[in-house]
Design a protein around this motif. Structure first.
Motif, PDB file in Angstrom:
ATOM      1  N   VAL A  66     -43.328  -4.279   7.602  1.00 46.81           N
ATOM      2  CA  VAL A  66     -43.843  -5.174   8.646  1.00 46.81           C
ATOM      3  C   VAL A  66     -43.776  -6.655   8.264  1.00 46.81           C
ATOM      4  O   VAL A  66     -43.634  -7.520   9.135  1.00 46.81           O
ATOM      5  CB  VAL A  66     -45.283  -4.764   9.053  1.00 46.81           C
ATOM      6  CG1 VAL A  66     -46.307  -5.166   8.009  1.00 46.81           C
ATOM      7  CG2 VAL A  66     -45.658  -5.358  10.404  1.00 46.81           C
ATOM      8  N   GLU A  67     -43.815  -6.970   6.972  1.00 48.94           N
ATOM      9  CA  GLU A  67     -43.758  -8.386   6.577  1.00 48.94           C
ATOM     10  C   GLU A  67     -42.339  -8.931   6.539  1.00 48.94           C
ATOM     11  O   GLU A  67     -42.145 -10.153   6.495  1.00 48.94           O
ATOM     12  CB  GLU A  67     -44.409  -8.579   5.199  1.00 48.94           C
ATOM     13  CG  GLU A  67     -45.897  -8.249   5.143  1.00 48.94           C
ATOM     14  CD  GLU A  67     -46.754  -9.143   6.037  1.00 48.94           C
ATOM     15  OE1 GLU A  67     -46.349 -10.300   6.276  1.00 48.94           O
ATOM     16  OE2 GLU A  67     -47.798  -8.678   6.516  1.00 48.94           O
ATOM     17  N   ALA A  68     -41.346  -8.047   6.541  1.00 50.37           N
ATOM     18  CA  ALA A  68     -39.971  -8.504   6.324  1.00 50.37           C
ATOM     19  C   ALA A  68     -39.494  -9.533   7.359  1.00 50.37           C
ATOM     20  O   ALA A  68     -38.972 -10.587   6.978  1.00 50.37           O
ATOM     21  CB  ALA A  68     -39.021  -7.317   6.245  1.00 50.37           C
ATOM     22  N   LEU A  75     -44.104 -20.446  10.307  1.00 53.31           N
ATOM     23  CA  LEU A  75     -42.939 -19.632  10.680  1.00 53.31           C
ATOM     24  C   LEU A  75     -43.153 -18.168  10.313  1.00 53.31           C
ATOM     25  O   LEU A  75     -42.709 -17.264  11.031  1.00 53.31           O
ATOM     26  CB  LEU A  75     -41.670 -20.166  10.017  1.00 53.31           C
ATOM     27  CG  LEU A  75     -41.022 -21.376  10.684  1.00 53.31           C
ATOM     28  CD1 LEU A  75     -39.591 -21.539  10.201  1.00 53.31           C
ATOM     29  CD2 LEU A  75     -41.037 -21.301  12.206  1.00 53.31           C
ATOM     30  N   HIS A  76     -43.844 -17.944   9.204  1.00 57.74           N
ATOM     31  CA  HIS A  76     -44.148 -16.558   8.820  1.00 57.74           C
ATOM     32  C   HIS A  76     -44.926 -15.869   9.947  1.00 57.74           C
ATOM     33  O   HIS A  76     -44.546 -14.795  10.414  1.00 57.74           O
ATOM     34  CB  HIS A  76     -44.966 -16.560   7.524  1.00 57.74           C
ATOM     35  CG  HIS A  76     -45.425 -15.197   7.095  1.00 57.74           C
ATOM     36  ND1 HIS A  76     -44.814 -14.495   6.093  1.00 57.74           N
ATOM     37  CD2 HIS A  76     -46.417 -14.396   7.574  1.00 57.74           C
ATOM     38  CE1 HIS A  76     -45.418 -13.313   5.958  1.00 57.74           C
ATOM     39  NE2 HIS A  76     -46.401 -13.230   6.853  1.00 57.74           N
ATOM     40  N   GLU A  77     -46.000 -16.525  10.382  1.00 57.79           N
ATOM     41  CA  GLU A  77     -46.811 -15.915  11.440  1.00 57.79           C
ATOM     42  C   GLU A  77     -46.021 -15.832  12.744  1.00 57.79           C
ATOM     43  O   GLU A  77     -46.165 -14.876  13.511  1.00 57.79           O
ATOM     44  CB  GLU A  77     -48.117 -16.693  11.650  1.00 57.79           C
ATOM     45  CG  GLU A  77     -49.020 -16.741  10.425  1.00 57.79           C
ATOM     46  CD  GLU A  77     -49.285 -15.384   9.789  1.00 57.79           C
ATOM     47  OE1 GLU A  77     -49.185 -14.359  10.486  1.00 57.79           O
ATOM     48  OE2 GLU A  77     -49.561 -15.347   8.576  1.00 57.79           O
ATOM     49  N   PHE A  78     -45.192 -16.821  12.989  1.00 52.13           N
ATOM     50  CA  PHE A  78     -44.371 -16.769  14.187  1.00 52.13           C
ATOM     51  C   PHE A  78     -43.429 -15.561  14.142  1.00 52.13           C
ATOM     52  O   PHE A  78     -43.124 -14.961  15.169  1.00 52.13           O
ATOM     53  CB  PHE A  78     -43.580 -18.073  14.371  1.00 52.13           C
ATOM     54  CG  PHE A  78     -43.630 -18.552  15.788  1.00 52.13           C
ATOM     55  CD1 PHE A  78     -44.720 -19.258  16.257  1.00 52.13           C
ATOM     56  CD2 PHE A  78     -42.603 -18.249  16.678  1.00 52.13           C
ATOM     57  CE1 PHE A  78     -44.798 -19.656  17.584  1.00 52.13           C
ATOM     58  CE2 PHE A  78     -42.674 -18.639  18.005  1.00 52.13           C
ATOM     59  CZ  PHE A  78     -43.771 -19.345  18.460  1.00 52.13           C
ATOM     60  N   GLY A  79     -42.998 -15.226  12.938  1.00 53.90           N
ATOM     61  CA  GLY A  79     -42.164 -14.039  12.771  1.00 53.90           C
ATOM     62  C   GLY A  79     -42.879 -12.784  13.267  1.00 53.90           C
ATOM     63  O   GLY A  79     -42.300 -11.942  13.960  1.00 53.90           O
ATOM     64  N   HIS A  80     -44.167 -12.664  12.932  1.00 47.98           N
ATOM     65  CA  HIS A  80     -44.954 -11.531  13.438  1.00 47.98           C
ATOM     66  C   HIS A  80     -45.087 -11.611  14.959  1.00 47.98           C
ATOM     67  O   HIS A  80     -44.963 -10.610  15.661  1.00 47.98           O
ATOM     68  CB  HIS A  80     -46.360 -11.534  12.835  1.00 47.98           C
ATOM     69  CG  HIS A  80     -46.422 -11.175  11.386  1.00 47.98           C
ATOM     70  ND1 HIS A  80     -45.782 -10.075  10.859  1.00 47.98           N
ATOM     71  CD2 HIS A  80     -47.066 -11.763  10.347  1.00 47.98           C
ATOM     72  CE1 HIS A  80     -46.038 -10.004   9.556  1.00 47.98           C
ATOM     73  NE2 HIS A  80     -46.808 -11.019   9.222  1.00 47.98           N
ATOM     74  N   ALA A  81     -45.373 -12.826  15.446  1.00 47.34           N
ATOM     75  CA  ALA A  81     -45.572 -12.984  16.893  1.00 47.34           C
ATOM     76  C   ALA A  81     -44.298 -12.594  17.652  1.00 47.34           C
ATOM     77  O   ALA A  81     -44.362 -11.954  18.713  1.00 47.34           O
ATOM     78  CB  ALA A  81     -45.966 -14.422  17.212  1.00 47.34           C
ATOM     79  N   MET A 140     -52.235 -17.031   1.291  1.00 44.75           N
ATOM     80  CA  MET A 140     -52.153 -15.607   1.577  1.00 44.75           C
ATOM     81  C   MET A 140     -52.086 -15.388   3.083  1.00 44.75           C
ATOM     82  O   MET A 140     -52.903 -15.905   3.817  1.00 44.75           O
ATOM     83  CB  MET A 140     -53.398 -14.949   1.030  1.00 44.75           C
ATOM     84  CG  MET A 140     -53.180 -13.539   0.618  1.00 44.75           C
ATOM     85  SD  MET A 140     -54.564 -12.968  -0.338  1.00 44.75           S
ATOM     86  CE  MET A 140     -54.453 -14.045  -1.758  1.00 44.75           C
ATOM     87  N   LYS A 141     -51.110 -14.649   3.500  1.00 44.18           N
ATOM     88  CA  LYS A 141     -50.961 -14.467   4.939  1.00 44.18           C
ATOM     89  C   LYS A 141     -50.779 -12.994   5.192  1.00 44.18           C
ATOM     90  O   LYS A 141     -50.080 -12.331   4.462  1.00 44.18           O
ATOM     91  CB  LYS A 141     -49.692 -15.180   5.421  1.00 44.18           C
ATOM     92  CG  LYS A 141     -49.444 -16.456   4.686  1.00 44.18           C
ATOM     93  CD  LYS A 141     -47.986 -16.787   4.593  1.00 44.18           C
ATOM     94  CE  LYS A 141     -47.652 -17.437   3.277  1.00 44.18           C
ATOM     95  NZ  LYS A 141     -46.365 -18.090   3.257  1.00 44.18           N
ATOM     96  N   PHE A 142     -51.368 -12.523   6.219  1.00 45.35           N
ATOM     97  CA  PHE A 142     -51.050 -11.139   6.525  1.00 45.35           C
ATOM     98  C   PHE A 142     -51.322 -10.808   7.970  1.00 45.35           C
ATOM     99  O   PHE A 142     -51.952 -11.547   8.708  1.00 45.35           O
ATOM    100  CB  PHE A 142     -51.764 -10.162   5.606  1.00 45.35           C
ATOM    101  CG  PHE A 142     -53.226  -9.982   5.884  1.00 45.35           C
ATOM    102  CD1 PHE A 142     -53.673  -8.904   6.601  1.00 45.35           C
ATOM    103  CD2 PHE A 142     -54.140 -10.908   5.430  1.00 45.35           C
ATOM    104  CE1 PHE A 142     -55.021  -8.737   6.842  1.00 45.35           C
ATOM    105  CE2 PHE A 142     -55.487 -10.739   5.669  1.00 45.35           C
ATOM    106  CZ  PHE A 142     -55.925  -9.652   6.387  1.00 45.35           C
ATOM    107  N   LEU A 143     -50.830  -9.696   8.318  1.00 37.04           N
ATOM    108  CA  LEU A 143     -50.934  -9.221   9.679  1.00 37.04           C
ATOM    109  C   LEU A 143     -52.041  -8.189   9.707  1.00 37.04           C
ATOM    110  O   LEU A 143     -51.974  -7.191   9.030  1.00 37.04           O
ATOM    111  CB  LEU A 143     -49.618  -8.552  10.030  1.00 37.04           C
ATOM    112  CG  LEU A 143     -49.569  -7.927  11.394  1.00 37.04           C
ATOM    113  CD1 LEU A 143     -49.273  -8.996  12.419  1.00 37.04           C
ATOM    114  CD2 LEU A 143     -48.493  -6.873  11.422  1.00 37.04           C
ATOM    115  N   PRO A 144     -53.104  -8.425  10.463  1.00 38.75           N
ATOM    116  CA  PRO A 144     -54.130  -7.397  10.489  1.00 38.75           C
ATOM    117  C   PRO A 144     -53.584  -6.106  11.073  1.00 38.75           C
ATOM    118  O   PRO A 144     -53.142  -6.083  12.207  1.00 38.75           O
ATOM    119  CB  PRO A 144     -55.193  -7.968  11.421  1.00 38.75           C
ATOM    120  CG  PRO A 144     -54.925  -9.399  11.478  1.00 38.75           C
ATOM    121  CD  PRO A 144     -53.438  -9.543  11.299  1.00 38.75           C
TER     122      PRO A 144
HETATM  123 ZN    ZN Z   1     -47.560 -11.582   7.343  1.00 33.78          ZN
END
Ligand code: ZN
Length: 659
Positions: free
Chosen positions: A486-488, A457-463, A1-5
């Motif tokens: 935001v997750e796209a 890579l998912h988190e890098f996408g947010h970064a 599970m990954k998410f952006l706070p």
């Molecule tokens: Zn995320």
């Protein structure tokens, strides 16, 4: 599970966390070196005093006379002061600092609840005549923040809205703290750990009887539930994992549901889901229900086939008749891995030797270089923990500084337990401010699996969404986009790990890294479709549960979960309490968990542009400028349409889901 706070700082939507400060930046962000809770308290006090006086000025129409700029500067001051403090609350090893940081978040919450009820500022925003669509967008966003904070309510209801906002912030914080600081360790004899790679538990502490104490962090939990031979071992750790947060958190979640419902009622809306969804891409609960219904239609039968496959695998494994074999929830991860090994000769652990953690960061950076023309330079800075690293993000060629990035890779006590990015400061071209992001994961020090590289890579996408933002106002920066968009960008980037040409970048950044064998990758690609039915049915359940929790009834969390999970093919196991650790629902993803599926549809649509060549620098540049660069200053649907050159749609997603 990954998410952006989506920060606890901000219940009033888009404004708080995604912004930055006054003077133009000439160098990278310097992370504040707080030594004590008292220092944090003092800084918190000073920031709140400063922004209170800014509020007075903006309300009076003083300098600057442009209300958008005035409000943007105010939120920049919040970011500069409180962005790092909010981050510290989640990752700092010192409890004294974390506690002070949490107290500061609540003080800010109280300030924000009041700020967005300031009728004089609201009147100025309303009267503002925008010169162009970007100004119009920020004015509308600000109006929505004020409206949603209750500026237009009668005085008693306004006071009630403020009180509720503050109570909700406190409850959410308490919920997340209980999960983060959960110290549960499950004792096992070495014999009970048969099948689990020794490296996972060899260094774990022992109890008085000499049993190994296994923690519930991902690098400890996942290998046990995926590879322990003995069902009783898997069951015990699975039950412990499903009980994190405990009964106290179930009670807190129930209170959150009711208080959020009460909040929505102040606005004449029946449910909190109605209240939040009217501001999102999805637009309404019924639109989300329709979408979720379509997802269910695709995955329902497939889930039954997955379960039949896993049950057969279990019967064969235990050499017992199929009719006497039932699949338990703690069996699923184990037999999924086992079938993948048997059917595709695939063991995710076999990727670890190819993907050392630091090389995996360097790989993500090299990929960003190829696609988006950015480089990353290590930066010496004293940070919150010796494992954390700082980088300058620069334009390749000119070397121009674009942003600052922090990376904190490994698990430790009391650290936030998932993978996430904190958008610490937002960009503003108008103020000459450079963005800052912090990427946090909990990876095994020996290396990443392919699944974990996907997470990276998912988190890098947010970064990248934060650091390559080039918005006029920091209030519109990077990840301040709508929650169901935001997750796209992150979910899109996950696709890149399944491409040999992309993985070959490892050899450019890590001379000692061996290339991933072509057939191993090919087997991983084929195995990716396996158990998709189970996986997406679970996501469907989470999204539906979230909407139920935040519906008009605001029902009791545990009985609702037991009923909903109980009606799935694998049923509900008595005594477990999964929602007690479901932090998304307590925090910013309340009535928003569907956003993962909704964004994935957008991600698959965006990905079509890269289908021909995942390293196409021209498409990458356009993506950077149009999608990442614009943050929320352009409506998400329009961004996607501008980038794709056609109307967005769900076809790519459903094709992918059916694969
Ligand atoms: Zn995320």
């Amino acid at each position: 599970m990954k998410f952006l706070p989506v920060s606890l700082l901000s219940l009033v939507a888009t404004l708080a966390l995604t912004t930055a400060a006054g003077a133009a930046d000439s160098g990278p962000f310097v992370f504040p070196d707080y030594r004590s809770g008292a220092e944090i308290n003092a800084r918190c006090e000073a920031v709140l005093k400063d922004v209170s006086s800014q509020e007075t000025q903006v309300a009076a129409g003083g300098t600057p006379d442009n209300v958008l700029i005035g409000m943007d500067r105010l939120s920049q001051a919040v970011d500069d002061g409180l962005g790092p403090i909010s981050f510290i609350a989640n990752v700092h090893p010192d409890k004294g600092l974390r506690d002070a940081a949490e107290a500061c978040e609540l003080r800010y919450q109280a300030f924000a609840s009041k700020l967005y009820q300031n009728a004089r500022i609201y009147a100025r925003v309303k009267a503002f005549v925008p010169a162009d669509p970007i100004d119009a967008q920020l004015r509308d966003d600000l109006m929505a923040s004020f409206d949603d904070a209750g500026v237009g309510l009668p005085p008693a209801a306004r006071a009630r809205a403020r009180a509720l906002n503050n109570e909700i912030g406190k409850l959410a914080q308490t919920f997340e703290r209980r999960v983060r600081e959960d110290k549960t360790r499950v004792p096992f004899t070495v014999a009970e750990l048969e099948g689990v790679p020794e490296g996972v538990w060899a260094k774990a502490p022992r109890d008085a009887k000499g049993r190994v104490l296994v923690g519930l962090d991902y690098p400890s939990y996942n290998p046990v539930v995926e590879s322990a031979r003995k069902p009783a071992t898997r069951e015990r750790i699975w039950r412990a994992f499903q009980s994190r947060g405990g009964a106290a958190n179930l009670k807190t979640l129930g209170e959150l549901g009711q208080k959020r419902r009460d909040y929505a009622r102040l606005f004449g809306l029946a449910s909190y889901a109605d209240f939040t969804l009217r501001r999102r891409m999805a637009g309404s609960v019924s639109n989300v229900q329709r979408f979720l219904g379509e997802v269910k239609g695709v995955v329902e039968q497939r889930e039954l086939r997955d379960i039949a496959d896993l049950r057969e695998a279990k019967a064969a494994d235990l050499e017992q008749p199929l009719e006497r074999t039932s699949l338990k929830r703690w069996d699923a991860p184990y037999y999924i891995e086992r079938v993948k090994r048997e059917r595709f000769a695939l063991d995710q652990n076999s990727f670890r030797r190819y993907f050392p953690p630091q090389a995996s960061v360097d790989f993500a950076m090299a990929l960003s270089g190829k696609l988006f023309n950015v480089g990353f330079k290590p930066l010496e800075q004293k940070l919150w923990h010796p494992d954390a690293r700082a980088y300058e993000v620069v334009e390749l060629g000119s070397g121009k500084l674009l942003a600052t990035l922090y990376v904190d890779l490994y698990p430790r006590a009391d650290k936030y337990g998932h993978a996430a990015v904190w958008p610490m400061r937002g960009s503003s071209t108008l103020a000459g401010r450079l963005p800052t992001a912090a990427l946090v994961t909990n990876f095994d020090r020996t290396g990443l699996t392919l699944d974990e590289l996907e997470t990276m890579l998912h988190e890098f996408g947010h970064a990248l969404h934060v650091t390559l933002s080039a918005t006029r106002y920091s209030s519109n920066a990077g990840t301040s986009v709508k929650l169901d968009f935001v997750e796209a960008p992150s979910q899109m980037l996950e696709e890149w790990v399944y491409d040999a040409k992309v993985l070959a970048l490892f050899q450019e950044v890590c001379k000692s890294c061996e290339p991933v064998p072509a057939d191993l990758l090919e087997r991983a690609v084929r195995s990716r479709s396996f158990a998709k039915g189970l996986q997406f049915s679970r996501q469907h359940l989470y999204a539906s549960y979230d909407l139920a929790l935040y519906s008009k009834a605001a029902p009791e969390p545990m009985t609702t979960w037991a009923r909903m999970e109980g009606s799935t093919p694998l049923g509900h196991e008595k005594g477990t309490m999964f929602p007690a650790a479901f932090s998304h629902l307590a925090g910013g993803y309340g009535a928003g968990y569907y956003a993962y599926l909704w964004s994935l549809a957008t991600a698959q649509d965006l990905h079509t542009a890269f289908a021909a060549d995942p390293l196409d620098a021209k498409v990458g540049r356009r993506y950077r400028d149009v999608v990442l660069g614009n943050g929320s200053q352009v409506d998400a649907n329009e961004l996607v349409e501008r980038f794709l050159g056609r109307a967005p749609g769900n076809k790519a997603f459903f094709d992918w889901l059916n694969r």
